[in-house]
Write an enzyme that holds these catalytic residues in place. Structure first.
Site, PDB file in Angstrom:
ATOM      1  N   GLN A  38       0.822  -1.215   0.000  1.00  0.00           N
ATOM      2  CA  GLN A  38       0.000   0.000   0.000  1.00  0.00           C
ATOM      3  C   GLN A  38       0.858   1.270   0.000  1.00  0.00           C
ATOM      4  O   GLN A  38       0.374   2.346  -0.294  1.00  0.00           O
ATOM      5  CB  GLN A  38      -0.928   0.021   1.223  1.00  0.00           C
ATOM      6  N   ASN A  39       2.138   1.135   0.344  1.00  0.00           N
ATOM      7  CA  ASN A  39       3.026   2.286   0.384  1.00  0.00           C
ATOM      8  C   ASN A  39       3.399   2.679  -1.043  1.00  0.00           C
ATOM      9  O   ASN A  39       3.710   1.822  -1.870  1.00  0.00           O
ATOM     10  CB  ASN A  39       4.283   1.948   1.205  1.00  0.00           C
ATOM     11  N   GLN A  40       3.382   3.974  -1.321  1.00  0.00           N
ATOM     12  CA  GLN A  40       3.621   4.476  -2.674  1.00  0.00           C
ATOM     13  C   GLN A  40       5.087   4.798  -2.962  1.00  0.00           C
ATOM     14  O   GLN A  40       5.412   5.292  -4.037  1.00  0.00           O
ATOM     15  CB  GLN A  40       2.781   5.738  -2.900  1.00  0.00           C
ATOM     16  N   THR A 138       4.668   8.736   1.939  1.00  0.00           N
ATOM     17  CA  THR A 138       4.336   7.749   0.908  1.00  0.00           C
ATOM     18  C   THR A 138       3.385   6.685   1.448  1.00  0.00           C
ATOM     19  O   THR A 138       2.960   5.804   0.713  1.00  0.00           O
ATOM     20  CB  THR A 138       5.610   7.062   0.383  1.00  0.00           C
TER      21      THR A 138
END
Length: 158
Positions: A38-40, A138
């Site tokens: 889920q981290n960008q 992020t």
């Protein structure tokens, strides 16, 4: 229970140090920086350099190396229930004086969130003459800012 962060991902050519606070539970479990899907972070880094995203972690690290980017966290160890920065207790700060002495080519500290910057400022305070940039988080939890807006800010690390 005390948890330990990763060793720095760095080499003698690194010029940019991207600092997080402490790895998430998913990152620790996968043994990968920014390992939560889920981290960008990874998508943003590839988009900053206008390069196609690479799914294989070792290839992503090579990409960072080619772009003279190092990764580390503010805290070396801490106790934390879950992955929220707000739950960090009894943190031990990494030795930045030693890191910057060993890697003199580092000229920029990029904080991957305001929390990382705040923790660093409070616990370390010395920027060792480096340029400082504070990026929007992020984290998948930081959804109040659109991806494209985050990307525009992240492009300033180049």
């Amino acid at each position: 229970m005390m948890k330990a962060a990763f060793l720095p991902f760095i080499d003698s050519e690194s010029e940019i140090l991207i600092l997080g606070t402490f790895p998430s539970e998913k990152s620790l479990a996968s043994n990968e920086y920014y390992g939560n899907k889920q981290n960008q972070f990874w998508k943003l880094i590839y988009d900053v350099f206008e390069t196609e995203y690479e799914a294989v972690y070792s290839e992503r690290l090579l990409f960072l190396k080619e772009n003279k980017i190092a990764l580390w966290d503010v805290f070396q160890t801490c106790e934390r229930k879950g992955s929220l920065d707000a739950n960090i207790v009894n943190p031990e700060v990494n030795n930045f004086e030693k890191l910057f002495a060993k890697y003199p080519n580092l000229n920029k500290i990029v904080f991957s969130s305001k929390n990382a910057y705040t923790f660093y400022r409070k616990n370390v305070g010395n920027y060792f003459g480096k340029e400082i940039l504070i990026m929007p988080s992020t984290s998948g939890l930081y959804a109040s800012m659109k991806y494209q807006d985050k990307l525009e800010v992240w492009k300033t690390i180049r």
